[in-house]
Write a protein that holds these residues in place. Structure first.
Motif, PDB file in Angstrom:
ATOM      1  N   LEU A   5       0.824  -1.204   0.000  1.00  0.00           N
ATOM      2  CA  LEU A   5       0.000   0.000   0.000  1.00  0.00           C
ATOM      3  C   LEU A   5       0.862   1.260   0.000  1.00  0.00           C
ATOM      4  O   LEU A   5       0.535   2.263  -0.651  1.00  0.00           O
ATOM      5  CB  LEU A   5      -0.926  -0.018   1.217  1.00  0.00           C
ATOM      6  CG  LEU A   5      -1.883   1.172   1.374  1.00  0.00           C
ATOM      7  CD1 LEU A   5      -2.795   1.309   0.158  1.00  0.00           C
ATOM      8  CD2 LEU A   5      -2.700   1.025   2.653  1.00  0.00           C
ATOM      9  N   GLY A   6       1.953   1.225   0.733  1.00  0.00           N
ATOM     10  CA  GLY A   6       2.852   2.386   0.750  1.00  0.00           C
ATOM     11  C   GLY A   6       3.494   2.647  -0.600  1.00  0.00           C
ATOM     12  O   GLY A   6       3.605   3.803  -1.033  1.00  0.00           O
ATOM     13  N   ALA A  40       5.466  10.142   5.008  1.00  0.00           N
ATOM     14  CA  ALA A  40       6.470  10.652   5.949  1.00  0.00           C
ATOM     15  C   ALA A  40       6.059  10.363   7.387  1.00  0.00           C
ATOM     16  O   ALA A  40       6.894   9.961   8.225  1.00  0.00           O
ATOM     17  CB  ALA A  40       6.667  12.144   5.732  1.00  0.00           C
ATOM     18  N   CYS A  41       4.781  10.560   7.692  1.00  0.00           N
ATOM     19  CA  CYS A  41       4.315  10.266   9.056  1.00  0.00           C
ATOM     20  C   CYS A  41       4.409   8.776   9.375  1.00  0.00           C
ATOM     21  O   CYS A  41       4.753   8.384  10.503  1.00  0.00           O
ATOM     22  CB  CYS A  41       2.873  10.747   9.213  1.00  0.00           C
ATOM     23  SG  CYS A  41       2.674  12.546   9.137  1.00  0.00           S
ATOM     24  N   ALA A  42       4.118   7.934   8.389  1.00  0.00           N
ATOM     25  CA  ALA A  42       4.199   6.494   8.617  1.00  0.00           C
ATOM     26  C   ALA A  42       5.643   6.066   8.884  1.00  0.00           C
ATOM     27  O   ALA A  42       5.899   5.216   9.752  1.00  0.00           O
ATOM     28  CB  ALA A  42       3.623   5.751   7.417  1.00  0.00           C
ATOM     29  N   LEU A  43       6.577   6.627   8.138  1.00  0.00           N
ATOM     30  CA  LEU A  43       7.982   6.291   8.383  1.00  0.00           C
ATOM     31  C   LEU A  43       8.441   6.750   9.757  1.00  0.00           C
ATOM     32  O   LEU A  43       9.213   6.063  10.443  1.00  0.00           O
ATOM     33  CB  LEU A  43       8.847   6.919   7.286  1.00  0.00           C
ATOM     34  CG  LEU A  43       8.731   6.281   5.890  1.00  0.00           C
ATOM     35  CD1 LEU A  43       9.502   7.108   4.863  1.00  0.00           C
ATOM     36  CD2 LEU A  43       9.234   4.849   5.923  1.00  0.00           C
ATOM     37  N   ALA A  44       7.966   7.920  10.190  1.00  0.00           N
ATOM     38  CA  ALA A  44       8.323   8.402  11.522  1.00  0.00           C
ATOM     39  C   ALA A  44       7.716   7.517  12.614  1.00  0.00           C
ATOM     40  O   ALA A  44       8.282   7.407  13.717  1.00  0.00           O
ATOM     41  CB  ALA A  44       7.857   9.851  11.685  1.00  0.00           C
ATOM     42  N   TRP A  45       6.584   6.905  12.331  1.00  0.00           N
ATOM     43  CA  TRP A  45       5.927   6.026  13.307  1.00  0.00           C
ATOM     44  C   TRP A  45       6.724   4.746  13.530  1.00  0.00           C
ATOM     45  O   TRP A  45       6.863   4.282  14.668  1.00  0.00           O
ATOM     46  CB  TRP A  45       4.508   5.711  12.822  1.00  0.00           C
ATOM     47  CG  TRP A  45       3.712   4.836  13.748  1.00  0.00           C
ATOM     48  CD1 TRP A  45       3.772   3.490  13.863  1.00  0.00           C
ATOM     49  CD2 TRP A  45       2.739   5.269  14.697  1.00  0.00           C
ATOM     50  NE1 TRP A  45       2.897   3.032  14.797  1.00  0.00           N
ATOM     51  CE2 TRP A  45       2.233   4.122  15.331  1.00  0.00           C
ATOM     52  CE3 TRP A  45       2.223   6.535  15.054  1.00  0.00           C
ATOM     53  CZ2 TRP A  45       1.259   4.184  16.306  1.00  0.00           C
ATOM     54  CZ3 TRP A  45       1.248   6.591  16.020  1.00  0.00           C
ATOM     55  CH2 TRP A  45       0.779   5.430  16.654  1.00  0.00           C
ATOM     56  N   SER A  84       1.900   0.559  20.086  1.00  0.00           N
ATOM     57  CA  SER A  84       0.674  -0.007  19.522  1.00  0.00           C
ATOM     58  C   SER A  84       0.961  -0.452  18.092  1.00  0.00           C
ATOM     59  O   SER A  84       1.966  -0.065  17.486  1.00  0.00           O
ATOM     60  CB  SER A  84      -0.476   1.006  19.553  1.00  0.00           C
ATOM     61  OG  SER A  84      -0.121   2.174  18.822  1.00  0.00           O
ATOM     62  N   GLY A  85       0.060  -1.233  17.562  1.00  0.00           N
ATOM     63  CA  GLY A  85       0.233  -1.732  16.203  1.00  0.00           C
ATOM     64  C   GLY A  85       1.210  -2.888  16.102  1.00  0.00           C
ATOM     65  O   GLY A  85       1.785  -3.120  15.029  1.00  0.00           O
ATOM     66  N   LEU A  86       1.383  -3.642  17.180  1.00  0.00           N
ATOM     67  CA  LEU A  86       2.286  -4.790  17.154  1.00  0.00           C
ATOM     68  C   LEU A  86       1.535  -6.034  16.700  1.00  0.00           C
ATOM     69  O   LEU A  86       0.389  -6.270  17.102  1.00  0.00           O
ATOM     70  CB  LEU A  86       2.910  -5.021  18.524  1.00  0.00           C
ATOM     71  CG  LEU A  86       3.921  -3.982  19.006  1.00  0.00           C
ATOM     72  CD1 LEU A  86       4.365  -4.313  20.426  1.00  0.00           C
ATOM     73  CD2 LEU A  86       5.123  -3.912  18.077  1.00  0.00           C
ATOM     74  N   ARG A 133       5.754  -4.288  13.545  1.00  0.00           N
ATOM     75  CA  ARG A 133       5.122  -3.058  13.990  1.00  0.00           C
ATOM     76  C   ARG A 133       4.789  -2.227  12.760  1.00  0.00           C
ATOM     77  O   ARG A 133       5.666  -1.897  11.954  1.00  0.00           O
ATOM     78  CB  ARG A 133       6.031  -2.261  14.924  1.00  0.00           C
ATOM     79  CG  ARG A 133       5.296  -1.078  15.554  1.00  0.00           C
ATOM     80  CD  ARG A 133       6.213  -0.195  16.344  1.00  0.00           C
ATOM     81  NE  ARG A 133       5.467   0.885  16.967  1.00  0.00           N
ATOM     82  CZ  ARG A 133       5.991   2.046  17.305  1.00  0.00           C
ATOM     83  NH1 ARG A 133       7.282   2.285  17.074  1.00  0.00           N
ATOM     84  NH2 ARG A 133       5.252   2.972  17.879  1.00  0.00           N
ATOM     85  N   ALA A 134       3.512  -1.907  12.598  1.00  0.00           N
ATOM     86  CA  ALA A 134       3.040  -1.160  11.431  1.00  0.00           C
ATOM     87  C   ALA A 134       2.344   0.108  11.894  1.00  0.00           C
ATOM     88  O   ALA A 134       1.874   0.216  13.039  1.00  0.00           O
ATOM     89  CB  ALA A 134       2.085  -2.014  10.607  1.00  0.00           C
ATOM     90  N   ASP A 135       2.277   1.076  10.995  1.00  0.00           N
ATOM     91  CA  ASP A 135       1.567   2.322  11.308  1.00  0.00           C
ATOM     92  C   ASP A 135       0.069   2.105  11.171  1.00  0.00           C
ATOM     93  O   ASP A 135      -0.379   1.112  10.572  1.00  0.00           O
ATOM     94  CB  ASP A 135       2.043   3.434  10.361  1.00  0.00           C
ATOM     95  CG  ASP A 135       1.669   3.139   8.932  1.00  0.00           C
ATOM     96  OD1 ASP A 135       0.664   3.678   8.441  1.00  0.00           O
ATOM     97  OD2 ASP A 135       2.385   2.324   8.289  1.00  0.00           O
ATOM     98  N   PRO A 136      -0.754   3.001  11.681  1.00  0.00           N
ATOM     99  CA  PRO A 136      -2.208   2.814  11.611  1.00  0.00           C
ATOM    100  C   PRO A 136      -2.754   2.744  10.190  1.00  0.00           C
ATOM    101  O   PRO A 136      -3.780   2.089   9.953  1.00  0.00           O
ATOM    102  CB  PRO A 136      -2.756   4.036  12.362  1.00  0.00           C
ATOM    103  CG  PRO A 136      -1.664   4.428  13.304  1.00  0.00           C
ATOM    104  CD  PRO A 136      -0.399   4.133  12.579  1.00  0.00           C
ATOM    105  N   LEU A 137      -2.106   3.398   9.222  1.00  0.00           N
ATOM    106  CA  LEU A 137      -2.588   3.373   7.841  1.00  0.00           C
ATOM    107  C   LEU A 137      -2.072   2.169   7.057  1.00  0.00           C
ATOM    108  O   LEU A 137      -2.557   1.904   5.951  1.00  0.00           O
ATOM    109  CB  LEU A 137      -2.174   4.665   7.120  1.00  0.00           C
ATOM    110  CG  LEU A 137      -2.728   5.959   7.704  1.00  0.00           C
ATOM    111  CD1 LEU A 137      -2.202   7.161   6.922  1.00  0.00           C
ATOM    112  CD2 LEU A 137      -4.259   5.944   7.691  1.00  0.00           C
TER     113      LEU A 137
END
Length: 234
Positions: A5-6, A40-45, A84-86, A133-137
């Motif tokens: 998706l990314g 960018a926000c996902a990578l920072a997460w 979160s997101g584990l 571990r993934a970002d919310p999106l």
């Protein structure tokens, strides 16, 4: 790393920028900027490496076919912020088992368990465990490997067979004692009957029958004395 998706979001943002440049419309450029900002926000997460203590145990390691086998996973957050997101992904032979972990506050411990399939016999490798571990999106994710692979032995199922009980002991009865016959003298063969005893002489002619004479000390009937075989003098 970027998820499918990314990668799609990145490619779509670049296309929108190209369309905005060619057509001169600002709207595609705004959408492209939004896509790049989300990436960018996902990578920072997912970029910071979490400090985790992970332990996975398979019990039992030997199980009959079709019986239950369980993997117990313990995850402790050693960092200074909540996670979160584990998601845990455990390999089991040719398949995989995926388990979502609840939110982990700092210094907190979470324990989850999940069943392992035991439909096939043999030595089946379990692991190594992957913690994702993934970002919310769902645009990026970070994957780490924990622990080593263990072997789960799935044995054939055994069936208990009935064991026959021994027969009840029989009552043994003593045989009646038998009387041994008395030995006869080889020099005087006698034939005993119920009425008389017949004895043979040395000449081969049977002696006259005589009534049996019983001795007080023996039960064998007495035979008459053998006549002398000497020739009388003339």
């Amino acid at each position: 790393m970027l998820t499918p998706l990314g990668w799609g979001t990145l490619a779509g943002s670049l296309v929108l920028y190209a369309v905005a440049y060619v057509l001169g419309y600002p709207e595609p450029a705004v959408l492209a900027s939004g896509g790049l900002l989300a990436l960018a926000c996902a990578l920072a997460w997912t970029a910071p490496r979490p400090k985790l203590e992970v332990r996975r145990e398979v019990t039992p390691l030997k199980v009959p076919r079709g019986d239950a086998a369980v993997a117990v996973l313990q995850v402790r957050n050693l960092g200074g912020w909540a996670l979160s997101g584990l998601r845990a992904r455990d390999r089991f032979g040719a398949g995989e088992q995926t388990v979502d972990l609840p939110r982990l506050p700092r210094r907190a411990l979470r324990t989850v368990s999940y069943p392992l399939p035991t439909d096939e016999r043999g030595e089946i490798p379990v692991g190594p465990l992957l913690l994702i571990r993934a970002d919310p999106l769902g645009l990026t994710r970070r994957v780490r490997e924990y622990g080593e692979a263990v072997t789960l032995l799935v044995r054939p199922r055994t069936v208990a067979l009935p064991v026959p009980l021994p027969d009840a002991p029989t009552t043994w009865r003593a045989r009646p004692a038998t009387t041994r016959p008395a030995a006869r003298s080889p020099s005087t063969p006698c034939a005993s009957t119920s009425s008389a005893t017949t004895c043979a002489t040395s000449t081969g002619a049977p002696a006259p029958a005589r009534a049996p004479s019983w001795s007080a000390s023996s039960s064998t009937p007495a035979c008459p004395p053998r006549p002398s075989s000497s020739t009388p003098a003339t």
